[in-house]
Motif scaffolding. Structure first.
Motif, PDB file in Angstrom:
ATOM      1  N   LYS A  33       0.832  -1.203   0.000  1.00 56.58           N
ATOM      2  CA  LYS A  33       0.000   0.000   0.000  1.00 56.58           C
ATOM      3  C   LYS A  33       0.865   1.251   0.000  1.00 56.58           C
ATOM      4  N   HIS A  34       0.529   2.197  -0.856  1.00 54.81           N
ATOM      5  CA  HIS A  34       1.221   3.487  -0.851  1.00 54.81           C
ATOM      6  C   HIS A  34       0.626   4.356   0.244  1.00 54.81           C
ATOM      7  N   LEU A  35       1.485   4.885   1.123  1.00 54.99           N
ATOM      8  CA  LEU A  35       1.027   5.690   2.247  1.00 54.99           C
ATOM      9  C   LEU A  35       1.022   7.177   1.930  1.00 54.99           C
ATOM     10  N   THR A  36       2.160   7.675   1.502  1.00 58.77           N
ATOM     11  CA  THR A  36       2.295   9.105   1.237  1.00 58.77           C
ATOM     12  C   THR A  36       3.581   9.350   0.467  1.00 58.77           C
ATOM     13  N   SER A  37       3.807  10.590   0.106  1.00 56.87           N
ATOM     14  CA  SER A  37       5.043  10.974  -0.574  1.00 56.87           C
ATOM     15  C   SER A  37       5.580  12.254   0.041  1.00 56.87           C
ATOM     16  N   ILE A  38       6.884  12.371   0.043  1.00 55.98           N
ATOM     17  CA  ILE A  38       7.533  13.612   0.463  1.00 55.98           C
ATOM     18  C   ILE A  38       7.939  14.360  -0.799  1.00 55.98           C
ATOM     19  N   THR A  39       7.374  15.526  -0.979  1.00 58.05           N
ATOM     20  CA  THR A  39       7.648  16.329  -2.168  1.00 58.05           C
ATOM     21  C   THR A  39       8.025  17.743  -1.748  1.00 58.05           C
ATOM     22  N   LYS A  40       8.355  18.555  -2.723  1.00 57.48           N
ATOM     23  CA  LYS A  40       8.732  19.932  -2.424  1.00 57.48           C
ATOM     24  C   LYS A  40       7.552  20.689  -1.818  1.00 57.48           C
ATOM     25  N   ASN A  41       7.869  21.644  -0.965  1.00 48.18           N
ATOM     26  CA  ASN A  41       6.856  22.555  -0.433  1.00 48.18           C
ATOM     27  C   ASN A  41       7.520  23.880  -0.111  1.00 48.18           C
ATOM     28  N   GLU A 271       0.807   9.750  -7.513  1.00 44.80           N
ATOM     29  CA  GLU A 271       1.159   9.129  -6.248  1.00 44.80           C
ATOM     30  C   GLU A 271       1.194   7.598  -6.352  1.00 44.80           C
ATOM     31  N   GLY A 272       2.231   7.012  -5.818  1.00 40.98           N
ATOM     32  CA  GLY A 272       2.348   5.562  -5.785  1.00 40.98           C
ATOM     33  C   GLY A 272       3.080   4.962  -6.967  1.00 40.98           C
ATOM     34  N   ARG A 273       3.316   5.758  -8.003  1.00 40.52           N
ATOM     35  CA  ARG A 273       4.070   5.265  -9.145  1.00 40.52           C
ATOM     36  C   ARG A 273       5.493   5.821  -9.093  1.00 40.52           C
ATOM     37  N   LEU A 274       6.377   5.198  -9.860  1.00 41.01           N
ATOM     38  CA  LEU A 274       7.795   5.533  -9.776  1.00 41.01           C
ATOM     39  C   LEU A 274       8.354   5.911 -11.137  1.00 41.01           C
ATOM     40  N   PHE A 289      10.682   2.947   2.173  1.00 39.07           N
ATOM     41  CA  PHE A 289      10.981   4.280   1.649  1.00 39.07           C
ATOM     42  C   PHE A 289      11.735   4.126   0.328  1.00 39.07           C
ATOM     43  N   VAL A 290      11.220   4.731  -0.727  1.00 41.58           N
ATOM     44  CA  VAL A 290      11.847   4.639  -2.040  1.00 41.58           C
ATOM     45  C   VAL A 290      12.181   6.038  -2.537  1.00 41.58           C
ATOM     46  N   VAL A 291      13.456   6.264  -2.844  1.00 44.78           N
ATOM     47  CA  VAL A 291      13.847   7.529  -3.467  1.00 44.78           C
ATOM     48  C   VAL A 291      13.395   7.472  -4.923  1.00 44.78           C
ATOM     49  N   ASP A 292      12.374   8.248  -5.234  1.00 44.81           N
ATOM     50  CA  ASP A 292      11.790   8.292  -6.574  1.00 44.81           C
ATOM     51  C   ASP A 292      12.465   9.431  -7.335  1.00 44.81           C
ATOM     52  N   ARG A 293      13.661   9.145  -7.825  1.00 44.70           N
ATOM     53  CA  ARG A 293      14.527  10.207  -8.335  1.00 44.70           C
ATOM     54  C   ARG A 293      13.904  10.989  -9.494  1.00 44.70           C
ATOM     55  N   GLY A 294      13.294  10.289 -10.438  1.00 42.03           N
ATOM     56  CA  GLY A 294      12.738  10.972 -11.594  1.00 42.03           C
ATOM     57  C   GLY A 294      11.594  11.907 -11.255  1.00 42.03           C
ATOM     58  N   ASN A 295      10.906  11.631 -10.139  1.00 44.61           N
ATOM     59  CA  ASN A 295       9.804  12.487  -9.696  1.00 44.61           C
ATOM     60  C   ASN A 295      10.225  13.445  -8.584  1.00 44.61           C
ATOM     61  N   SER A 296      11.515  13.428  -8.228  1.00 44.33           N
ATOM     62  CA  SER A 296      12.049  14.312  -7.171  1.00 44.33           C
ATOM     63  C   SER A 296      11.213  14.230  -5.887  1.00 44.33           C
ATOM     64  N   ARG A 297      11.032  12.994  -5.412  1.00 51.18           N
ATOM     65  CA  ARG A 297      10.264  12.811  -4.188  1.00 51.18           C
ATOM     66  C   ARG A 297      10.677  11.499  -3.523  1.00 51.18           C
ATOM     67  N   SER A 299       8.786   8.212  -2.008  1.00 55.11           N
ATOM     68  CA  SER A 299       7.511   7.512  -1.932  1.00 55.11           C
ATOM     69  C   SER A 299       7.578   6.512  -0.787  1.00 55.11           C
ATOM     70  N   ILE A 300       6.512   6.472   0.027  1.00 59.83           N
ATOM     71  CA  ILE A 300       6.506   5.638   1.227  1.00 59.83           C
ATOM     72  C   ILE A 300       5.372   4.617   1.114  1.00 59.83           C
ATOM     73  N   PHE A 301       5.727   3.331   1.311  1.00 62.70           N
ATOM     74  CA  PHE A 301       4.789   2.222   1.179  1.00 62.70           C
ATOM     75  C   PHE A 301       4.826   1.376   2.458  1.00 62.70           C
ATOM     76  N   GLU A 302       3.867   0.471   2.557  1.00 61.95           N
ATOM     77  CA  GLU A 302       3.921  -0.558   3.607  1.00 61.95           C
ATOM     78  C   GLU A 302       3.124  -1.780   3.154  1.00 61.95           C
TER      79      GLU A 302
END
Length: 302
Positions: A33-41, A271-274, A289-297, A299-302
Motif C-alpha cells: 500500500k502506498h502511504l504518502t510521498s515527500i515532495t517539495k513545499n 502518487e504511488g508510481r515511480l 521508503f523509495v527515493v523516486d529520483r525521476g519524480n524528485s520525491r 515515496s513511502i509504502f507498507e
C-alpha cells in the motif's frame, strides 16, 4: 472499422490504468500500500537530485540527501519537514548517508573519494581515515549501512568490496565480492547477515558476519522476478529482500530463500508510481521508503 474498434477498446483500458489505486499495481502474493510521498513545499523549496535516505529509529527522524542542493533534509515521524543541514558548508555533493545510535552522521562524497564523519554535538566534520584499508584502486565510496553495534559498511565501487569500520571508526575488515563487477549497495539484515547487490549481473549475495558467502540469488532477464537494472536493496524485518529495478520503475520482493514473491508499482508520475527510482530503505516498523529520483520525491509504502 477494425482500427476504430481496437482504439475504442484501448481508450477505456488507458483510463483504467490512470484511475486504479497504486495498491492494485502489485503482482504476486500480498499487497503493498502506498502511504504518502515527500515532495517539495514552501519549507523545503525545490527538491533536486535526491540520493540517500536513512531512518533514525532512536529519534524517529527520516534523513534524505539532496545532492544538487548540497544539503541533508530531516523529517519527523509524520514526515513533516523539520530542518536542513549542510555541515557548515562542508557538503559538496552528498549521496549516501547513515547515522549511528550515538547520533554520529556519515555522508558519502564520492567525487572527493571521502566519507565524512559528522559529530553534530561536537560540531566537527572530518573524513574517515582510509589509510588502514588494504591498498588497491583509490576508494570510491558508494552506498552505506550501519548495524546494531554501530559498525559502518561502505560500498567501495572502485574495488568491488565492502569496507567495514567499527563503532570507533577504525578499519576492521573488508568483504571482497568475487565475480561481481557492479557492486552498488549493501544492507545488514535483522540477524546480522550482510546483503549486497550487483547491478551488472543482478545478483544478491548474502554473507555472514565474518564475510562467508551463504547464498546468492537474483539475475537479470525479462521473465517475472528478473531484473532490468537493479540499483538498491533493503531487508524487511521479516527478512524479505526488496530490490529497486530502476529501468522497470518497480520494486521486486524475494523471501528469505531467495524466491520471487511479488513486485509493485510501475512507470508513472502520480502518487504511488515511480520514475527511475534509485534507492530503497526499510525501517523496523516495516515502512518502505523509495527515493523516486525521476519524480524528485520520496515515496513511502507498507
Amino acid at each position: 472499422m477494425n482500427m476504430f474498434r481496437r482504439g475504442h477498446l484501448v481508450i477505456p483500458f488507458l483510463i483504467f490504468l490512470l484511475v486504479i489505486p497504486a495498491t492494485a499495481l502489485c503482482a504476486g502474493k500480498g499487497k503493498i500500500k502506498h502511504l504518502t510521498s515527500i515532495t517539495k513545499n514552501s519549507e523545503t523549496g525545490r527538491l533536486s537530485l535526491l540520493s540517500g535516505l536513512f531512518f533514525d529509529e532512536s529519534r524517529n527522524r527520516l534523513y534524505v540527501t539532496d545532492t544538487t542542493n548540497k544539503r541533508i533534509l530531516a523529517f519527523d515521524v509524520d514526515f513533516k519537514f523539520v530542518s536542513e543541514f549542510n555541515a557548515g558548508g562542508a557538503l559538496g555533493a552528498p549521496t549516501s548517508l547513515a547515522r549511528s545510535s550515538k547520533g554520529r552522521l556519515f555522508v558519502a562524497e564520492p567525487a572527493k573519494g571521502k566519507v565524512l564523519f559528522i559529530d553534530i554535538k561536537q560540531k566537527s566534520v572530518r573524513p574517515i581515515n582510509f589509510s588502514a584499508v588494504p591498498k588497491a584502486n583509490a576508494v570510491y565510496p558508494g552506498n552505506m549501512a550501519v548495524d546494531s553495534a554501530d559498525n559502518l559498511y561502505i560500498v567501495d565501487k572502485a574495488n568491488q568490496r565492502v569496507l567495514i569500520f567499527d563503532a570507533d571508526m577504525r578499519f576492521n575488515r573488508q568483504i571482497l565480492v568475487k565475480d561481481g563487477n557492479g557492486l552498488i549497495d549493501v544492507k545488514v539484515g535483522p540477524n546480522g547477515n550482510i546483503y549486497t547487490l550487483d547491478t551488472i549481473d543482478g545478483a544478491i549475495r548474502v554473507f555472514d558476519r565474518r564475510g562467508n558467502l551463504l547464498k546468492r540469488f537474483g539475475k537479470k532477464g525479462k521473465d517475472k522476478g528478473e531484473f532490468n537494472f537493479p540499483v538498491s536493496l533493503a531487508v524487511h524485518p521479516n527478512r524479505m529482500v526488496y530490490v529497486v529495478d530502476q529501468h522497470n520503475h518497480k520494486v521486486l520482493a524475494f523471501n528469505k530463500k531467495g524466491e520471487f514473491v511479488l513486485d509493485f508499482s510501475q512507470l508513472g508520475w502520480r502518487e504511488g508510481r515511480l520514475h527511475y527510482p534509485s534507492y530503497i530503505y526499510i525501517n523496523k516498523a516495516g515502512k518502505i521508503f523509495v527515493v523516486d529520483r525521476g519524480n524528485s520525491r520520496v515515496s513511502i509504502f507498507e
